[in-house]
Design an enzyme around this catalytic site. Structure first.
Site, PDB file in Angstrom:
ATOM      1  N   ASN A  39       0.840  -1.203   0.000  1.00 17.02           N
ATOM      2  CA  ASN A  39       0.000   0.000   0.000  1.00 17.02           C
ATOM      3  C   ASN A  39       0.872   1.248   0.000  1.00 17.02           C
ATOM      4  OD1 ASN A  39       0.547   0.836   2.859  1.00 17.02           O
ATOM      5  ND2 ASN A  39      -0.298  -1.198   3.226  1.00 17.02           N
ATOM      6  N   ASP A  77      -4.263  -6.196   5.307  1.00 19.29           N
ATOM      7  CA  ASP A  77      -5.250  -7.018   6.005  1.00 19.29           C
ATOM      8  C   ASP A  77      -5.182  -8.477   5.559  1.00 19.29           C
ATOM      9  OD1 ASP A  77      -6.391  -4.987   7.562  1.00 19.29           O
ATOM     10  OD2 ASP A  77      -7.403  -4.203   5.776  1.00 19.29           O
ATOM     11  N   LYS A 113       7.444 -17.619 -10.654  1.00 20.88           N
ATOM     12  CA  LYS A 113       6.611 -16.520 -11.142  1.00 20.88           C
ATOM     13  C   LYS A 113       5.370 -17.088 -11.835  1.00 20.88           C
ATOM     14  CE  LYS A 113       6.786 -12.621 -14.275  1.00 20.88           C
ATOM     15  NZ  LYS A 113       7.464 -12.034 -15.408  1.00 20.88           N
ATOM     16  N   PRO A 152      -2.359 -11.672  10.651  1.00 18.83           N
ATOM     17  CA  PRO A 152      -2.543 -11.445  12.094  1.00 18.83           C
ATOM     18  C   PRO A 152      -2.694  -9.953  12.354  1.00 18.83           C
ATOM     19  CG  PRO A 152      -0.238 -11.945  11.592  1.00 18.83           C
ATOM     20  CD  PRO A 152      -1.022 -12.179  10.329  1.00 18.83           C
ATOM     21  N   ASP A 153      -3.489  -9.598  13.350  1.00 19.08           N
ATOM     22  CA  ASP A 153      -3.644  -8.198  13.726  1.00 19.08           C
ATOM     23  C   ASP A 153      -2.622  -7.902  14.828  1.00 19.08           C
ATOM     24  OD1 ASP A 153      -4.511  -5.746  14.962  1.00 19.08           O
ATOM     25  OD2 ASP A 153      -6.349  -5.966  13.794  1.00 19.08           O
ATOM     26  N   ILE A 154      -1.620  -7.120  14.479  1.00 15.36           N
ATOM     27  CA  ILE A 154      -0.504  -6.876  15.409  1.00 15.36           C
ATOM     28  C   ILE A 154      -0.974  -6.064  16.610  1.00 15.36           C
ATOM     29  CG2 ILE A 154       1.785  -5.801  15.594  1.00 15.36           C
ATOM     30  CD1 ILE A 154       1.891  -6.462  12.437  1.00 15.36           C
ATOM     31  N   PHE A 185      -3.663   3.351  15.321  1.00 14.09           N
ATOM     32  CA  PHE A 185      -4.040   4.407  14.396  1.00 14.09           C
ATOM     33  C   PHE A 185      -5.248   3.944  13.604  1.00 14.09           C
ATOM     34  CE2 PHE A 185      -1.185   8.097  13.778  1.00 14.09           C
ATOM     35  CZ  PHE A 185      -0.412   7.900  14.901  1.00 14.09           C
ATOM     36  N   LYS A 245     -13.078   0.761  16.784  1.00 15.92           N
ATOM     37  CA  LYS A 245     -11.765   0.117  16.716  1.00 15.92           C
ATOM     38  C   LYS A 245     -11.144  -0.045  18.095  1.00 15.92           C
ATOM     39  CE  LYS A 245     -10.227   0.552  12.848  1.00 15.92           C
ATOM     40  NZ  LYS A 245      -9.791   1.099  11.594  1.00 15.92           N
ATOM     41  N   LYS A 267     -10.111  -3.745  19.110  1.00 11.88           N
ATOM     42  CA  LYS A 267      -8.694  -4.112  19.191  1.00 11.88           C
ATOM     43  C   LYS A 267      -8.202  -4.255  20.627  1.00 11.88           C
ATOM     44  CE  LYS A 267      -7.727  -2.929  14.669  1.00 11.88           C
ATOM     45  NZ  LYS A 267      -6.848  -3.482  13.661  1.00 11.88           N
TER      46      LYS A 267
END
Ligand code: C5P
Length: 396
Positions: free
Chosen positions: A209, A277, A287, A304-306, A323, A337, A341
């Site tokens: 991203n 995500d 390739k 995984p959600d750190i 954030f 959130k 979280k």
């Protein structure tokens, strides 16, 4: 502080008179000031005023036999703990950004191995000119620190950014750069995640991203400036590691999580990274070829959600900050959130505002269980300093 010394380069601009007040403030605080006055600078302030306030000789000429005999320009460039350029004119910035060295000030800037702090001062059009923008970016990449410029009425009658920061603000920046400010986070350990993650599809392609890492790096630097021992777990970015910060380079979300977990225990975790995500379920070692069957399907699995993992770790940091980059209903999403979280604060920012993602400014709101605090739009460095200060207050 008595043993700290700065080399003060005074460039040629109407703001040079403020360098005299800066010198006075520094001397009052026990900081040694050795001045270099450029030829243009000497049109605005006299060597005598500067010398009297600095209580030192004023250097000005690269080719002066007496000066070189007393202290060569290379020695001069190493003789201080910090080099301060105030005012940093467009010309001095351009020279420093391009490595030009044709007078004592520019030669010293090229020869020094010490940190450099610049206080730019110039006409608003000059400040906004693409050439100055480029030079500013280059200097920042080279690790040069900046204070200001401020916005306001200019001596030339125009209005806008370009006024040199006030002496008191430059003084504060000098003290912070000298590591002499308050260090309320001394002895505290912090983990900061920053940048994007890169999730391979095959050996040459990846999902990533547009995160630049600027905000996370600025937060790592600000926490370190307050004395914290910082581990910066960073995805791929083009940024240099901030001074005094331990950087661990990772690519994928899973590597980022592993690096964070091995940096535990910590007192503070600030998750700024734009973690992907999802990642491709499998990455072959070859390739993927363009075939007759049309585009290949890419099956994705969740990463995984750190932030959530650190929030429920057995050795949970005392303060976990996340954030939330949102494009709509920023605060409502931030609240959701926070609950989901399990972190303590969410710093919400509206990335639909042009220039936020990858830019130098951010408008944020701090959402805690106690309420919401909205901050005006400001430089990412300033957001970082304020956030670090708030964190230090919280951990008192
Ligand atoms: O869920 P969302 O991506 O919007 O949450 C953003 C916050 O969660 C950020 O603090 C980000 O660093 C963190 N995060 C994370 N691991 C993920 C996804 C997000 O740490 N896999």
């Amino acid at each position: 502080m008595a043993e700290k010394r700065i080399l003060l380069i005074v460039g040629g601009g109407i703001a040079a008179y403020k360098a005299l007040e800066l010198t006075r403030l520094l001397r009052k605080a026990g900081v040694g000031v050795r001045p270099i006055l450029t030829q243009a600078g000497a049109q605005f302030v006299t060597p005598l005023s500067l010398s009297a306030l600095a209580e030192d000789k004023v250097y000005g000429d690269l080719f002066s036999l007496t000066d070189e005999a007393e202290m060569g320009h290379i020695e001069l460039s190493r003789s201080a703990d910090l080099v301060v350029v105030a005012p940093a004119t467009a010309d001095l910035m351009a020279k420093a950004a391009n490595g030009l060295a044709n007078d004592l000030a520019s030669t010293t800037l090229l020869a020094t191995d010490k940190p450099v702090l610049m206080a730019p001062a110039m006409n608003v059009r000059m400040w906004e000119h693409p050439a100055t923008r480029r030079n500013l970016e280059t200097l920042k990449r080279d690790g040069v620190l900046f204070v200001g410029p401020d916005e306001g009425a200019m001596a030339c009658g125009e209005y806008g950014p370009g006024r040199m920061a006030e002496p008191a603000a430059i003084f504060e920046a000098v003290m912070a750069a000298l590591g002499s400010g308050a260090r309320p986070l001394a002895g505290k350990r912090a983990i900061v995640t920053a940048g994007p993650t890169a999730e391979p599809i095959d050996p040459v392609r990846l999902i990533t991203n547009r995160s630049s890492g600027k905000q996370g790096y600025a937060i790592a630097a600000a926490l370190a400036a307050l004395g914290a021992e910082v581990t910066l777990v960073s995805g791929p970015t083009a940024l240099p590691a901030p001074a005094g910060v331990k950087r661990v380079d990772v690519e994928t979300a899973r590597e980022m999580l592993a690096a964070c977990e091995s940096a535990l225990p910590a007192d503070i975790a600030v998750c700024v990274a734009a973690v992907a995500d999802w990642r491709p379920e499998s990455q072959g070692d070859r390739k993927i070829k363009k075939g007759d069957g049309g585009p290949p399907p890419i099956a994705l699995v969740e990463n995984p959600d750190i932030l959530a993992t650190l929030s429920k770790a057995a050795t949970r940091p005392r303060l976990v900050v996340g954030f939330a980059a949102e494009t709509n209903d920023v605060e409502a999403h931030a609240r959701a959130k926070l609950a989901k979280k399990g972190c303590d604060w969410i710093v919400a920012n509206d990335v639909s505002v042009e220039g936020t993602m990858g830019g130098d400014e951010n408008a944020v709101a701090i959402v805690t269980r106690a309420g919401i605090e909205r901050w005006e739009r400001m430089a990412k460095g300033e957001v970082a300093r304020r956030l670090a200060q708030r964190i230090a207050e919280e951990l008192q």
